[in-house]
Structures are given as structure tokens and as C-alpha cells.
Design an enzyme around this catalytic site. Structure first.
Site, PDB file in Angstrom:
ATOM      1  N   GLU A 142       0.823  -1.218   0.000  1.00 47.08           N
ATOM      2  CA  GLU A 142       0.000   0.000   0.000  1.00 47.08           C
ATOM      3  C   GLU A 142       0.855   1.265   0.000  1.00 47.08           C
ATOM      4  O   GLU A 142       0.866   2.022   0.985  1.00 47.08           O
ATOM      5  CB  GLU A 142      -0.976  -0.006   1.176  1.00 47.08           C
ATOM      6  CG  GLU A 142      -2.009  -1.100   1.066  1.00 47.08           C
ATOM      7  CD  GLU A 142      -3.144  -0.961   2.076  1.00 47.08           C
ATOM      8  OE1 GLU A 142      -2.989  -0.257   3.084  1.00 47.08           O
ATOM      9  OE2 GLU A 142      -4.200  -1.579   1.856  1.00 47.08           O
ATOM     10  N   GLU A 314      -6.439  -7.860  -0.595  1.00 44.28           N
ATOM     11  CA  GLU A 314      -6.909  -7.972   0.791  1.00 44.28           C
ATOM     12  C   GLU A 314      -8.406  -7.695   0.791  1.00 44.28           C
ATOM     13  O   GLU A 314      -8.825  -6.585   0.490  1.00 44.28           O
ATOM     14  CB  GLU A 314      -6.216  -6.927   1.684  1.00 44.28           C
ATOM     15  CG  GLU A 314      -4.706  -7.082   1.744  1.00 44.28           C
ATOM     16  CD  GLU A 314      -4.032  -6.021   2.618  1.00 44.28           C
ATOM     17  OE1 GLU A 314      -4.739  -5.297   3.346  1.00 44.28           O
ATOM     18  OE2 GLU A 314      -2.801  -5.918   2.558  1.00 44.28           O
TER      19      GLU A 314
END
Ligand code: GAL
Length: 653
Positions: A142, A314
Site C-alpha cells: 500500500e 486484501e
């Protein structure tokens, strides 16, 4: 259509790994992502690598039949590295240096840090690059999370100066482009230029825009640095990054151009609903399901970023830990989110995480298993999806090709709005999302694309707000036969962040002859009224006062006479933000003229086609009946959809 899971072998005793791997396979999982935060365990001291544990972990997973996605651990530099080189720590906008003790504590512009990253990635790639179980690599984790894209260090300043020198050649060019004659801001050389933080009042918006462009290129080059090493040492594996939902601090299309096989993203529908712009009624209504357009918007965006290839790296399974409030999802949602991702083209849905960790920062974040190793409610739903997938008839599923409608999403547009918001509640992503939602409520499939995309074949293109209109886009408007709908602030700036010489909408004037004589932002109590197609509505937030020129028809006016909707041939412009009902009427008009069929769906129901299969998802609590012909073949569910239910049927026409 694969299922995966995020797993942290370093967080569990080694004798547990084989049992975990076996249970993953029993549940129907075939992919595991590991290692993205484990630098400290891979290299506990400078240059001393301890691979034995990771060798075993990968082997245990492989022996169970699982394929491995390896994350590079560069989001978590270990303590020894920070002690050796404290200058790699990032500096926040307020000038404070951030400390070790969580994650993402690095300055992306630090040449020293980049060198250490290259070393650890090279070492990992040498060790595992050709391991038969390793099928993909994720760079970092991320990028930009926790507001770490802008870094205000000395290293960032130096690289920014170099970047400016390349962009402008002569400092006089920079002074002219930025308008530095204003307030005596002229520079005599590039090395006088600082970062735009810590000024008494607003720094020059052109300065900010170039800084944001520079930072975006820093993120792209950081990914590219790792990507090149991975490509070289691990041929044939997919290279990906796990992006976030609704995150615009860098231009994702730019990063993808440096080399990316798959755009993966992390889907957390409930906390997103909690932290985004929704009002209290909507936050409450969708608290346990997530807003019905949140996952889809990102699937459609990332399919564009990945040029067709998209994964969910995710997926939320149960309650998380990071929003102001973190409820348990409604029963059925983990299953619904999974099928919805597949319907939007995901090749993999991977859940976060295998087991809830009873320690450290994310101990309140659930997963597929509770800390005592029992399946959670979400975990059971994943088992159900796996069983359904095993039986799912894929013969009618295929790639549908482009949708009929494209929505343009432009990262620099968001930067420009943030730099000069002008109206406190003008939010670029909110506006794009609202336009997207209108299309989805009409049952339409949507592609979200950059302004540079080839838009041939689309019947309708929407650009909810586009401050810089590139000439190439105008050329596409002229060359094609698509219908176009633009929103407020279109063509309001040049690429240097100045007002165009002919006034907004700038280059769009060659297809829409009008001039924005003045613009205003509207406080919430100022709501000019307008009627369109029998719908009475209001302008909100922003209004461009246009003077229509030759060939421009005013289709609707506000009650004070200011044009609200104007058009010339296939090009239409909404001059203001509108309330949801009016916005829907405006978009419906363009959809109709483009010759696109629509259906009317309740708030909570959404459709998506994949090949000849139509999927339906019910985020709401009321039962919905799909109007399908008798004898329709259902691959999942049936014509009657209760709360959190999914259906899929084969379309005959
Ligand atoms: C993501 C992150 C994961 C984990 C998760 C919790 O942002 O990539 O490492 O922190 O959020 O929801």
C-alpha cells in the site's frame, strides 16, 4: 477465479504452519501472500540474511499445494537500518521527523533507503525468484498509506530541484510558468526552490502541483526500481502492487506504465463507508454492508489501471480495527463481496487475514480464523464461496469487452481541486463517485479510464470534473461519435495551473462554444433551483456562470436565469453540482440520447455482466425480484434475492 489469503508465518510458531496450510487448502484457498512486513526476520543485522524460516514456510505452503505471492518487505525498515541511517525517516508536512515503531517510516526520496531496498529485493529474488511455488511478487505494501506519499526531507528537496531543472531547463521558465512575479516569489536558480510546506499562507498552487507531480513520479520510480530487479531475477511471474481504495496521492496510471502486470487492490467496504463523505443516514444504512458502489467503483477503476487485469489482494472478512466504528458485517457480505469482485473481472480474491493476531496494533482486526483458530462467521462464508466456485459453470463466463459507458478518472484533477478547493465541500472523488453511482443505479456496466485512454467504441463518456482538458481529448470528441457529458470546473486550468487565456472551458471551446464568465462556490444554504424533464432540483456547492456562444443550446436554467445545462451536438456540460435526483435526470438524458437501455434498480441492488452471465447483488434489506424471462438458467441463486444474496444467470439476448 481463485481464492487467496494473507498469511504471516513469522507471527506464529513454526509447528503450526503445516496445519494452517492444510486447513487453507481444505477451505478452498489456493494462493497465499506472505513476507511483506518481515524484513527484520529476513535480515536481522546488516547483510546477515536468515532465510531458513522463510525457506521452510514457502516449502510447507507449496507442499500443501498452495501458490505463493511474495511481498517485498520495504514498508517496514528494521530498527538497525533506522539506527544506522536516521536520515531515511520521513518528515511530515509540519516539519516533524517521524519515528520508528509502526510501519511506513521511510522517506521514499532517500537515495540511501533506495539502495537498501534494492539490496533486500535482490537478495529475496536470488533466493526465491525461480521457486516453482512463487507465482507473483507484490512491491512494498500500500504505497502511500498513512499519508506517506509527500515527504518533506532534504533528500526530497534535492530530487525535486533536479526534477524541476529537467522539466523547465531554465529557471526563468519555471518563474514564468508559476507566475512567480506575484508576491516577489522569483527564483534565481533551481537550488533556491524549496518544498511548498511551512509557508505563512498558501504556497503558489503551481508550486504545489509540480511538487505533487514530482512525488507521484517518486512513487512510480520506487516501484519501478523493485520491479526491474524482480523481472530480471524472477521471469514469468506476475508483478503487482496492492493499491488502496479511494487513494489519489499518486497517479496510479503513471505507476502502472513503469511495469505492472496486475493492479491489485485492498477492499475494506465497511471502514471506507465509515470514513468517506456519506451523511449520517447513509453511514447508518450501509454500516454492515458497505455502500453498494464502493467495491464496484474500485474494481472498475483498477481494471483500468491494470489494463484488464485486476486482483483483490486484501478482502475484508469481518470487523476491522481502523475506522472510528468497526461493526461486524451483515451475514452473507463476505460471500457477496467475493462474487462481486469476480463479476467485475477479478482473477483472485484474497482475504485479510488467515488468523487474527492477539498482539500488537491490529489485535482488534478479525480474519478467517479467530485467535483460538476457530473459523469466524466470515471464514464459513469463504468455505461456501469455494464450494460454489467448484461447481460454477464457467462456459458462459468470458470477458465482456468494453462497457458502453466510460467515466474518466484523473489523478491530477483531484490534486488540483485539493490544492485550490475554493469551495470547502468540493470533493473530486465524491463527485466522480456520485456520477458513477447514477450509472450503476440504472443497471449499467462502467469502465473507469484515464483521460489518455483510447475511447473508441464507447457510446457515452462522462468527465464529472476535469480542470485540464487535453487537446488529445478534444480530438477524440471530434473524431468519434460518442456522446459526452462534462461537469463543473471543466477546462478551468492550464497544465501550469493558470486560468486559460480564453477562459474556461479552455480547449473544449472548439466543440462547445461558451465562456465561463465567473465561477462561484456555494455555501450549503445557497441552493439555486432548476427544473429538468419534470424533475425539480437544486444546484449545490459550485456553479460556473456560462455565456453560451454559437450553436450552444441552453437546456435548463436556474431560477435566476444562469444556465444549468448546455449542449452543442453530442457534447453536454453541467455547469454546477446537482442534488442526487437532478443529477440522475441529467445523466439519464445523456444515457438516453446515447441509445443505451437502462433498468431502474432499488438503492441496494446492483448488476454486472461478465460474458453472457449477468450477476445481481443485493446490498439492501428488502427482497428484490429480477425480471428475467421464464426458463432463464441460473448459475447462482434465483430470481428472488433477499438481503446480502447473490444471483447469476445466463442472458439469452
Ligand atoms: C491494509 C494493510 C494491511 C492491514 C489492513 C488492515 O491497509 O495493507 O497490512 O493493515 O489494512 O485492514
Amino acid at each position: 477465479m481463485h481464492l487467496g489469503v494473507c498469511y504471516y508465518p513469522e507471527q506464529w510458531p513454526q509447528d503450526q504452519w503445516a496445519g494452517d496450510a492444510r486447513r487453507m487448502v481444505e477451505l478452498g484457498i489456493s494462493r497465499v501472500r506472505i513476507a511483506e512486513f518481515a524484513w527484520g526476520r529476513m535480515e536481522p543485522e546488516p547483510g546477515r540474511y536468515t532465510w531458513a524460516w522463510l525457506d521452510s514456510a514457502i516449502d510447507v505452503l507449496a507442499q500443501a499445494g498452495l501458490k505463493v505471492i511474495l511481498g517485498t518487505p520495504t514498508a517496514t525498515p528494521p530498527k538497525w537500518l533506522v539506527d544506522l541511517h536516521p536520515e531515511i525517516l520521513p518528515v511530515a508536512q509540519n516539519g516533524t521527523r517521524l519515528n520508528f515503531g509502526s510501519r511506513r517510516h521511510y522517506d521514499i526520496s532517500s537515495p540511501v533507503y533506495r539502495e537498501y531496498c534494492a539490496q533486500i529485493v535482490t537478495a529475496m529474488v536470488r533466493r526465491y525468484g525461480t521457486h516453482p511455488a512463487v507465482i507473483a511478487w507484490q512491491t512494498d505494501n500500500e504505497l502511500g498509506c498513512h499519508d506517506t506519499v509527500p515527504s518533506y526531507t532534504g533528500a526530497a528537496r534535492e530530487r525535486f530541484q533536479d526534477w524541476l531543472a529537467v522539466r523547465y531547463g531554465e529557471v526563468a521558465g519555471l518563474n514564468a510558468a508559476w507566475g512567480n512575479v506575484f508576491w516577489s516569489m522569483e527564483y534565481r536558480s533551481f537550488n533556491e526552490v524549496g518544498l511548498p510546506n511551512l509557508t505563512p499562507t498558501d504556497a503558489n498552487p503551481s508550486h504545489w502541483l509540480d511538487f505533487r507531480r514530482f512525488m507521484s513520479s517518486e512513487v512510480a520510480s520506487f516501484h519501478a526500481l523493485q520491479g526491474a530487479l524482480i523481472r530480471e531475477g524472477s521471469p514469468g511471474r506476475d508483478l503487482l502492487h496492492n493499491f488502496m481504495g479511494f487513494f489519489t496521492s499518486f497517479d496510479h496510471y503513471e505507476l502502472a506504465q513503469t511495469g505492472l502486470d496486475v493492479a491489485a487492490w485492498d477492499s475494506y467496504p465497511l471502514p471506507r463507508t465509515e470514513v468517506l463523505w456519506f451523511d449520517e443516514t447513509d453511514k447508518h444504512r450501509w454500516a454492515r454492508s458497505g455502500h453498494p458502489d464502493i467495491p464496484a467503483f474500485n474494481h472498475d477503476l483498477y481494471r483500468g489501471v491494470g489494463r484488464g487485469r485486476m486482483w483483490v489482494m486484501e478482502q475484508q472478512v469481518g470487523p476491522v480495527n481502523w475506522a472510528p466504528h468497526n461493526p461486524v458485517p451483515k451475514a452473507g457480505m463476505a460471500r457477496l463481496w467475493t462474487w462481486e469482485a469476480f463479476a467485475h473481472g477479478a482473477e483472485l480474491v484474497s482475504y485479510f487475514r488467515w488468523r487474527q493476531a492477539p498482539f500488537a496494533q491490529e489485535q482488534m482486526h478479525s480474519g478467517i480464523n479467530a485467535p483460538d483458530d476457530r473459523l469466524t462467521a466470515g471464514g464459513y462464508e469463504i468455505g461456501r464461496v469455494a464450494a460454489e466456485l467448484a461447481d460454477f459453470d464457467r462456459t458462459a463466463v468470458g470477458w465482456t469487452g468494453p462497457a458502453q459507458v466510460a467515466v474518466l478518472f484523473d489523478y491530477p484533477a483531484d490534486w488540483m481541486v485539493q490544492i485550490q478547493r475554493h469551495g470547502a465541500d468540493f470533493d473530486y472523488q465524491k463527485i466522480v463517485f456520485e456520477w458513477y453511482s447514477c450509472l450503476r443505479a440504472m443497471g449499467l456496466d462502467v469502465d473507469i479510464l484515464p483521460v489518455s485512454a483510447d475511447l473508441t467504441g464507447y457510446r457515452l463518456v462522462l468527465a464529472p470534473t476535469l480542470p485540464v482538458v487535453p487537446e488529445s481529448l478534444v480530438a477524440q470528441i471530434k473524431a468519434g461519435d460518442a456522446h459526452w457529458l462534462f461537469g463543473p470546473r471543466t477546462g478551468s486550468k492550464t497544465p501550469d495551473f493558470a486560468i486559460p487565456a480564453t477562459l474556461p472551458p479552455g480547449p473544449l471551446q472548439s466543440v462547445l462554444a461558451l465562456r465561463v464568465a465567473q465561477s462561484e462556490s456555494l455555501r450549503p444554504s445557497l441552493r439555486p433551483r432548476v427544473t429538468l424533464d419534470g424533475v425539480e432540483g437544486q444546484g449545490l456547492c459550485w456553479r460556473d456562470h456560462v455565456e453560451a456562444g454559437e450553436g450552444v443550446e441552453v437546456e435548463a436554467r436556474f431560477d435566476d436565469g444562469v444556465p444549468a445545462l448546455v449542449r452543442s451536438g453530442r457534447v453536454r456540460l453541467a455547469t454546477a453540482c446537482f442534488d442526487p435526483v437532478l443529477l440522475r435526470a441529467v445523466i439519464a438524458r445523456s444515457v438516453r440520447e446515447a441509445g443505451i437501455d437502462v433498468v431502474s434498480l432499488p438503492d441496494g441492488v446492483r448488476l454486472r455482466r461478465l460474458g453472457r452471465v449477468c450477476f445481481a447483488f443485493n446490498y439492501g434489506d428488502e427482497v428484490w425480484h429480477a425480471a428475467v424471462p421464464d426458463g432463464t438458467r441460473f448459475l447462482l441463486g434465483g430470481a428472488e434475492l433477499g438481503a446480502a444474496e447473490v444471483a447469476a444467470w445466463v442472458e439469452t439476448s
